[in-house]
Scaffold this motif. Structure first.
Motif, PDB file in Angstrom:
ATOM      1  N   ARG A 160      -8.461  45.647  25.009  1.00 34.04           N
ATOM      2  CA  ARG A 160      -7.913  47.009  25.791  1.00 34.04           C
ATOM      3  C   ARG A 160      -7.152  46.533  27.016  1.00 34.04           C
ATOM      4  N   LEU A 161      -7.625  45.303  27.712  1.00 36.97           N
ATOM      5  CA  LEU A 161      -6.908  44.818  28.828  1.00 36.97           C
ATOM      6  C   LEU A 161      -5.671  43.939  28.448  1.00 36.97           C
ATOM      7  N   ALA A 162      -5.928  43.447  27.330  1.00 35.13           N
ATOM      8  CA  ALA A 162      -4.423  42.850  26.935  1.00 35.13           C
ATOM      9  C   ALA A 162      -3.282  43.830  26.617  1.00 35.13           C
ATOM     10  N   ALA A 163      -3.875  44.919  26.043  1.00 33.65           N
ATOM     11  CA  ALA A 163      -2.901  45.896  25.648  1.00 33.65           C
ATOM     12  C   ALA A 163      -2.355  46.706  27.106  1.00 33.65           C
ATOM     13  N   GLY A 243      -8.731  53.416  28.985  1.00 28.99           N
ATOM     14  CA  GLY A 243      -9.714  53.345  29.735  1.00 28.99           C
ATOM     15  C   GLY A 243      -9.699  51.912  30.600  1.00 28.99           C
ATOM     16  N   TYR A 244      -8.862  50.956  30.350  1.00 22.89           N
ATOM     17  CA  TYR A 244      -8.754  49.864  31.064  1.00 22.89           C
ATOM     18  C   TYR A 244      -7.462  49.453  31.675  1.00 22.89           C
ATOM     19  N   GLY A 245      -7.574  48.560  32.711  1.00 28.00           N
ATOM     20  CA  GLY A 245      -6.657  48.343  33.757  1.00 28.00           C
ATOM     21  C   GLY A 245      -5.590  47.400  33.445  1.00 28.00           C
ATOM     22  N   GLY A 312     -11.123  41.272  40.464  1.00 23.53           N
ATOM     23  CA  GLY A 312     -11.455  41.496  39.003  1.00 23.53           C
ATOM     24  C   GLY A 312     -10.926  42.908  38.547  1.00 23.53           C
ATOM     25  N   ILE A 313     -10.835  42.972  37.221  1.00 26.46           N
ATOM     26  CA  ILE A 313     -10.198  44.255  36.862  1.00 26.46           C
ATOM     27  C   ILE A 313     -10.855  44.630  35.197  1.00 26.46           C
ATOM     28  N   GLY A 314     -11.147  46.068  34.982  1.00 31.32           N
ATOM     29  CA  GLY A 314     -11.780  46.473  33.928  1.00 31.32           C
ATOM     30  C   GLY A 314     -11.470  47.904  33.824  1.00 31.32           C
ATOM     31  N   VAL A 315     -12.433  48.772  33.943  1.00 32.04           N
ATOM     32  CA  VAL A 315     -12.669  50.207  33.815  1.00 32.04           C
ATOM     33  C   VAL A 315     -11.841  50.745  35.178  1.00 32.04           C
ATOM     34  N   THR A 316     -11.911  49.824  36.136  1.00 35.60           N
ATOM     35  CA  THR A 316     -11.093  50.151  37.655  1.00 35.60           C
ATOM     36  C   THR A 316     -10.304  49.031  37.372  1.00 35.60           C
ATOM     37  N   THR A 317      -9.207  49.270  38.528  1.00 33.04           N
ATOM     38  CA  THR A 317      -8.208  48.128  38.888  1.00 33.04           C
ATOM     39  C   THR A 317      -8.733  46.910  39.976  1.00 33.04           C
ATOM     40  N   TYR A 322     -14.193  38.759  42.929  1.00 35.19           N
ATOM     41  CA  TYR A 322     -13.009  38.439  43.909  1.00 35.19           C
ATOM     42  C   TYR A 322     -12.812  36.882  44.221  1.00 35.19           C
ATOM     43  N   MET A 323     -11.650  36.515  44.026  1.00 29.55           N
ATOM     44  CA  MET A 323     -11.044  35.259  44.243  1.00 29.55           C
ATOM     45  C   MET A 323     -10.810  35.038  45.792  1.00 29.55           C
ATOM     46  N   VAL A 324     -11.737  34.697  46.279  1.00 26.97           N
ATOM     47  CA  VAL A 324     -11.741  34.581  48.012  1.00 26.97           C
ATOM     48  C   VAL A 324     -12.604  33.543  48.506  1.00 26.97           C
ATOM     49  N   GLU A 325     -12.467  33.104  49.760  1.00 25.37           N
ATOM     50  CA  GLU A 325     -13.218  32.012  50.367  1.00 25.37           C
ATOM     51  C   GLU A 325     -14.710  32.615  50.480  1.00 25.37           C
ATOM     52  N   GLY A 326     -15.794  31.709  50.104  1.00 23.31           N
ATOM     53  CA  GLY A 326     -17.107  32.142  50.304  1.00 23.31           C
ATOM     54  C   GLY A 326     -17.624  32.715  49.116  1.00 23.31           C
ATOM     55  N   GLU A 327     -16.791  33.072  47.905  1.00 24.76           N
ATOM     56  CA  GLU A 327     -17.333  33.735  46.810  1.00 24.76           C
ATOM     57  C   GLU A 327     -17.910  32.418  45.843  1.00 24.76           C
ATOM     58  N   LEU A 328     -19.060  32.204  45.615  1.00 28.89           N
ATOM     59  CA  LEU A 328     -19.539  31.056  44.949  1.00 28.89           C
ATOM     60  C   LEU A 328     -19.919  31.472  43.490  1.00 28.89           C
ATOM     61  N   GLN A 329     -19.490  32.374  42.816  1.00 29.88           N
ATOM     62  CA  GLN A 329     -19.547  32.513  41.647  1.00 29.88           C
ATOM     63  C   GLN A 329     -18.907  31.838  40.566  1.00 29.88           C
ATOM     64  N   PRO A 330     -19.641  31.261  39.666  1.00 27.93           N
ATOM     65  CA  PRO A 330     -18.630  30.237  39.042  1.00 27.93           C
ATOM     66  C   PRO A 330     -18.147  31.231  37.829  1.00 27.93           C
ATOM     67  N   LEU A 331     -16.868  30.765  37.436  1.00 26.75           N
ATOM     68  CA  LEU A 331     -16.057  31.202  36.155  1.00 26.75           C
ATOM     69  C   LEU A 331     -16.848  31.066  35.112  1.00 26.75           C
ATOM     70  N   VAL A 332     -16.999  32.206  34.278  1.00 19.56           N
ATOM     71  CA  VAL A 332     -17.612  32.177  33.078  1.00 19.56           C
ATOM     72  C   VAL A 332     -16.544  32.768  31.968  1.00 19.56           C
ATOM     73  N   PRO A 333     -16.685  32.355  30.835  1.00 19.17           N
ATOM     74  CA  PRO A 333     -15.566  32.907  29.569  1.00 19.17           C
ATOM     75  C   PRO A 333     -16.012  34.485  29.604  1.00 19.17           C
ATOM     76  N   GLY A 334     -14.855  35.390  29.510  1.00 26.12           N
ATOM     77  CA  GLY A 334     -14.836  36.807  29.444  1.00 26.12           C
ATOM     78  C   GLY A 334     -14.610  37.347  30.897  1.00 26.12           C
ATOM     79  N   MET A 335     -14.609  36.667  32.008  1.00 22.97           N
ATOM     80  CA  MET A 335     -13.890  37.363  33.282  1.00 22.97           C
ATOM     81  C   MET A 335     -12.650  37.387  33.067  1.00 22.97           C
ATOM     82  N   CYS A 336     -12.402  38.550  33.684  1.00 21.36           N
ATOM     83  CA  CYS A 336     -10.795  38.907  34.016  1.00 21.36           C
ATOM     84  C   CYS A 336     -10.584  39.257  35.291  1.00 21.36           C
ATOM     85  N   PHE A 337      -9.387  38.748  35.978  1.00 18.22           N
ATOM     86  CA  PHE A 337      -9.050  38.988  37.183  1.00 18.22           C
ATOM     87  C   PHE A 337      -7.628  38.624  37.427  1.00 18.22           C
TER      88      PHE A 337
END
Length: 378
Positions: A160-163, A243-245, A312-317, A322-337
């Protein structure tokens, strides 16, 4: 005639059942007693239920580990809730005007504990729950407690995101052929909105058209400024399809650009390219931001890149991560941003380039594929 892709199959009750189970497990892993989800994107993602309008009447999904999901709804809206695709996977508990709505919800919190409350919950409802809940009950924001709940998309969501991304790309390819000079920003914005709908968007969320000095405002609202020959124009637009952004930005120029304008655009293009290439499993969100920012700093425009690199993006835009200084969440397959660096020169012009990307098992995939070179328009 352009062949339109088939409409994707709707999500099933089993899809929503799996999401609710996943959310309940995530709550337990985070030490939460459960989740309280009011109308908004979390409720849509978990149940497929989208009330027709925001209401002062309490609607609340209660997800607690080890318990069946319960949706508390006003009686007059119970019929709509029963028709939601996720409804067979939960229990409905309705309440009638004149009754205390919290009397229907609070018994579900009888065990007390710490609950995460969706970020869209009205304050009046949270306060009502606080007044009536057991003293051992406390509340926290769902966005803080489980920020990555919707961040990893499954195959159907990625489709859906690709479409949506392809539809936004098609809109951009057509908008480049309209006349810009002598028309108002609002005219171009209306063209963009119409094109998004032409290519299948059910909802248009924004059409930023920032010409000349207005382009130096990253979230400029299109106004009556008449676009002139020699203007740089930032085009940032998106909405929801299936339904996806979608969310993409390209910067075009009316007529021949100056050497400085070409240089600034090239710096942003290179920053965006390097940041996209940095996306793969393992690095953190802040690593992506740092790659884009370092490129712009090296070029001497560091103080003119005034926002995060992506969202990030999904059912909302806009949603985590968030790609921002201080965000230490590792990237994993399936994340969209998004990856969207920019340079903004007050009183003169701005440049931003944005693609939606998804993390793959071994790298990255762009969901926007139009040229990122500086386009010349009339």
């Amino acid at each position: 005639m352009t062949e339109r892709p088939a409409t994707p199959a709707p999500f099933t009750t089993d899809d929503y059942r799996a999401r609710m189970a996943r959310a309940a497990t995530a709550a337990a892993d985070a030490g939460l007693a459960g989740l309280l989800v009011a109308p908004g994107p979390d409720l849509v993602w978990l149940t497929g239920y989208r009330p027709t309008s925001a209401s002062e009447r309490l609607t609340l999904l209660v997800l607690a580990p080890g318990h069946d999901p319960v949706l508390v709804v006003p009686t007059l809206e119970a019929g709509d809730a029963e028709r939601a695709p996720g409804a067979p996977a939960l229990t409905l508990r309705d309440w009638t005007d004149g009754q205390d709505p919290y009397a229907a919800a609070v018994p579900l919190l009888a065990g007390g504990g710490r609950y995460a409350v969706s970020d869209d919950t009205w304050a009046v409802h949270l306060l009502g729950l606080e007044r009536r809940a057991p003293s051992s009950t406390s509340f926290t924001a769902l966005g803080e407690a489980l920020p990555m709940l919707r961040a990893v998309k499954d195959t159907a969501e990625l489709d859906r995101l690709a479409a949506a991304g392809a539809a936004a790309d098609a809109a951009y390819e057509k908008i480049k052929n309209v006349r810009f000079a002598g028309r108002r920003e609002t005219d171009i914005a209306a063209d963009l909105a119409a094109l998004l709908r032409e290519f299948g968007h059910a909802q248009v969320d924004f059409t930023v058209v920032g010409s000349g000095p207005n382009g130096a405002d990253p979230h400029h609202e299109a106004d009556d400024r008449v676009i002139a020959d020699g203007d740089m124009v930032v085009l940032d637009f998106g909405g929801l399809k299936h339904g996806y952004g979608s969310d993409t930005t390209r910067t075009v120029h009316v007529g021949e650009p100056t050497a400085e304008e070409r240089r600034v655009h090239e710096v942003v293009r290179e920053a965006q390219e390097r940041a996209v290439r940095a996306v793969r499993p393992g690095p953190t969100c802040q690593d992506v931001d740092r790659v884009a920012r370092e490129t712009i700093i090296e070029a001497g425009y560091g103080d003119r890149f005034i926002h995060r690199t992506g969202h990030g993006i999904g059912v909302t835009t806009h949603e985590p991560p968030y790609m921002v200084e201080g965000e230490l969440q590792p990237l994993v397959p399936g994340m969209c941003f998004s990856v969207e660096p920019g340079i903004y020169l007050p009183g003169r012009f701005g440049v931003r380039i944005e693609d939606i990307v998804t993390v793959t098992d071994d790298g990255v995939r762009r969901l926007n594929t139009t040229s990122r070179e500086l386009a010349i328009v009339q």
